[in-house]
Design an enzyme around this catalytic site. Structure first.
Site, PDB file in Angstrom:
ATOM      1  N   GLY A  28       0.832  -1.191   0.000  1.00 45.91           N
ATOM      2  CA  GLY A  28       0.000   0.000   0.000  1.00 45.91           C
ATOM      3  C   GLY A  28       0.873   1.249   0.000  1.00 45.91           C
ATOM      4  N   ASN A  29       0.257   2.378  -0.267  1.00 50.15           N
ATOM      5  CA  ASN A  29       0.988   3.647  -0.243  1.00 50.15           C
ATOM      6  C   ASN A  29      -0.001   4.791  -0.126  1.00 50.15           C
ATOM      7  OD1 ASN A  29       0.271   3.745  -3.228  1.00 50.15           O
ATOM      8  ND2 ASN A  29       1.733   2.053  -3.174  1.00 50.15           N
ATOM      9  N   GLY A  46       8.659   0.509  -0.246  1.00 51.06           N
ATOM     10  CA  GLY A  46       9.044  -0.685   0.509  1.00 51.06           C
ATOM     11  C   GLY A  46       9.583  -0.475   1.906  1.00 51.06           C
ATOM     12  N   SER A  74       7.331   5.819  -3.507  1.00 46.46           N
ATOM     13  CA  SER A  74       6.504   4.647  -3.801  1.00 46.46           C
ATOM     14  C   SER A  74       6.494   4.346  -5.301  1.00 46.46           C
ATOM     15  CB  SER A  74       5.072   4.923  -3.345  1.00 46.46           C
ATOM     16  OG  SER A  74       4.197   4.018  -3.950  1.00 46.46           O
ATOM     17  N   SER A  75       6.474   3.055  -5.629  1.00 49.80           N
ATOM     18  CA  SER A  75       6.460   2.659  -7.045  1.00 49.80           C
ATOM     19  C   SER A  75       5.161   3.079  -7.738  1.00 49.80           C
ATOM     20  CB  SER A  75       6.646   1.144  -7.160  1.00 49.80           C
ATOM     21  OG  SER A  75       5.663   0.486  -6.391  1.00 49.80           O
ATOM     22  N   GLU A  76       4.112   3.390  -6.937  1.00 48.76           N
ATOM     23  CA  GLU A  76       2.830   3.815  -7.528  1.00 48.76           C
ATOM     24  C   GLU A  76       2.704   5.339  -7.619  1.00 48.76           C
ATOM     25  OE1 GLU A  76       1.276   1.748  -9.077  1.00 48.76           O
ATOM     26  OE2 GLU A  76       1.107  -0.170  -8.028  1.00 48.76           O
ATOM     27  N   HIS A  95      -3.768   3.933  -1.353  1.00 51.14           N
ATOM     28  CA  HIS A  95      -3.862   2.682  -2.100  1.00 51.14           C
ATOM     29  C   HIS A  95      -3.594   1.527  -1.136  1.00 51.14           C
ATOM     30  CE1 HIS A  95      -3.092  -0.603  -4.733  1.00 51.14           C
ATOM     31  NE2 HIS A  95      -1.786  -0.582  -4.523  1.00 51.14           N
ATOM     32  N   HIS A  97      -4.106  -2.983  -0.244  1.00 51.32           N
ATOM     33  CA  HIS A  97      -4.386  -4.356  -0.693  1.00 51.32           C
ATOM     34  C   HIS A  97      -5.283  -4.998   0.363  1.00 51.32           C
ATOM     35  CE1 HIS A  97      -0.318  -4.573  -3.061  1.00 51.32           C
ATOM     36  NE2 HIS A  97      -1.122  -3.651  -3.525  1.00 51.32           N
ATOM     37  N   HIS A 158      -5.538  -6.754  -8.016  1.00 51.52           N
ATOM     38  CA  HIS A 158      -4.523  -5.969  -7.309  1.00 51.52           C
ATOM     39  C   HIS A 158      -5.018  -5.415  -5.958  1.00 51.52           C
ATOM     40  CE1 HIS A 158      -1.271  -2.584  -7.768  1.00 51.52           C
ATOM     41  NE2 HIS A 158      -1.497  -2.881  -6.509  1.00 51.52           N
TER      42      HIS A 158
HETATM   43 ZN   LIG Z   1      -0.514  -2.167  -4.835  1.00 51.00          ZN
END
Ligand SMILES: [Zn+2]
Length: 214
Positions: A28-29, A46, A74-76, A95, A97, A158
């Site tokens: 999540g982020n 991460g 964050s990768s998102e 975001h 999960h 996702h």
């Molecule tokens: Zn995700």
């Protein structure tokens, strides 16, 4: 330190993501946008939410360029910045999960208006197809699925994306929509459920509008 207040919010709500059970580990982020400077504070990639300090939160511009911070964002990142770029009413993005929202995203079931809390998202919670995590395609598809009609959507296979006028609203939406996802799943298992009528739905959306502005 740039955007100190916003960075502290990201740290505070990051811990809440874990304590409320909306996420496990580092998944999540979340982010907060400062419209005045055009910069956003986003959780680092991460990193354990309980070890994250305001200094670890990354400040970027809306092109995704890091302006302040020593961590990797964050990768998102794209999933967050597109909504700040394209919607004037959004200043917080979450975001997750969370379990039931993710189950429905794997079933590709948009959530129908079986319970009034759907109003956190809009007239339903749409579900978009699958796209690789961290990709611009995922961010563009989420935007296409929501535009300014919805405050949340299920990301196929996702998880969940929620946006709002504040991080607090986006977080509440993520939490209430996880409850809704659970209710919807069990309702479907029990043979269906009765959707609110268009009239009932409009009345709830109207109430939410005034509640959000209060
Ligand atoms: Zn995700």
């Amino acid at each position: 330190m740039l955007l100190q207040e916003q960075r502290e919010l990201v740290v505070e709500y990051g811990k809440k993501l874990v304590t409320t059970g909306l996420t496990d580990g580092t998944f999540g982020n979340l982010s907060v946008f400062d419209r005045e400077s055009g910069l956003m504070a986003i959780s680092p990639s991460g990193m354990d939410y309980f070890l994250t300090t305001p200094e670890d939160v990354v400040v970027t511009d809306l092109e995704g360029k890091v302006v302040d911070g020593k961590r990797k964002p964050s990768s998102e990142l794209d999933l967050h910045r597109l909504f700040y770029q394209r919607r004037q009413d959004v200043t917080g993005v979450v975001h997750t999960h969370s379990t039931f929202a993710t189950v429905l995203s794997c079933l590709r079931w948009p959530i129908e208006p079986v319970h009034y809390l759907v109003a956190y998202a809009g007239r339903q919670v749409p579900c978009i197809p699958y796209y690789p995590f961290g990709s611009l395609e995922l961010a563009e598809a989420a935007w296409e699925g929501m535009k300014d009609q919805y405050n949340a959507c299920l990301l196929g296979n996702h998880g969940l994306l929620a946006v709002g006028g504040s991080l607090s609203f986006a977080f509440d939406a993520a939490q209430q929509l996880e409850f809704l996802a659970k209710v919807y799943y069990y309702t479907k298992q029990a043979g269906g459920g009765i959707n609110l009528t268009a009239e009932e739905l409009e009345a709830v959306l109207g109430k939410f509008q005034s509640y959000r502005q209060a």
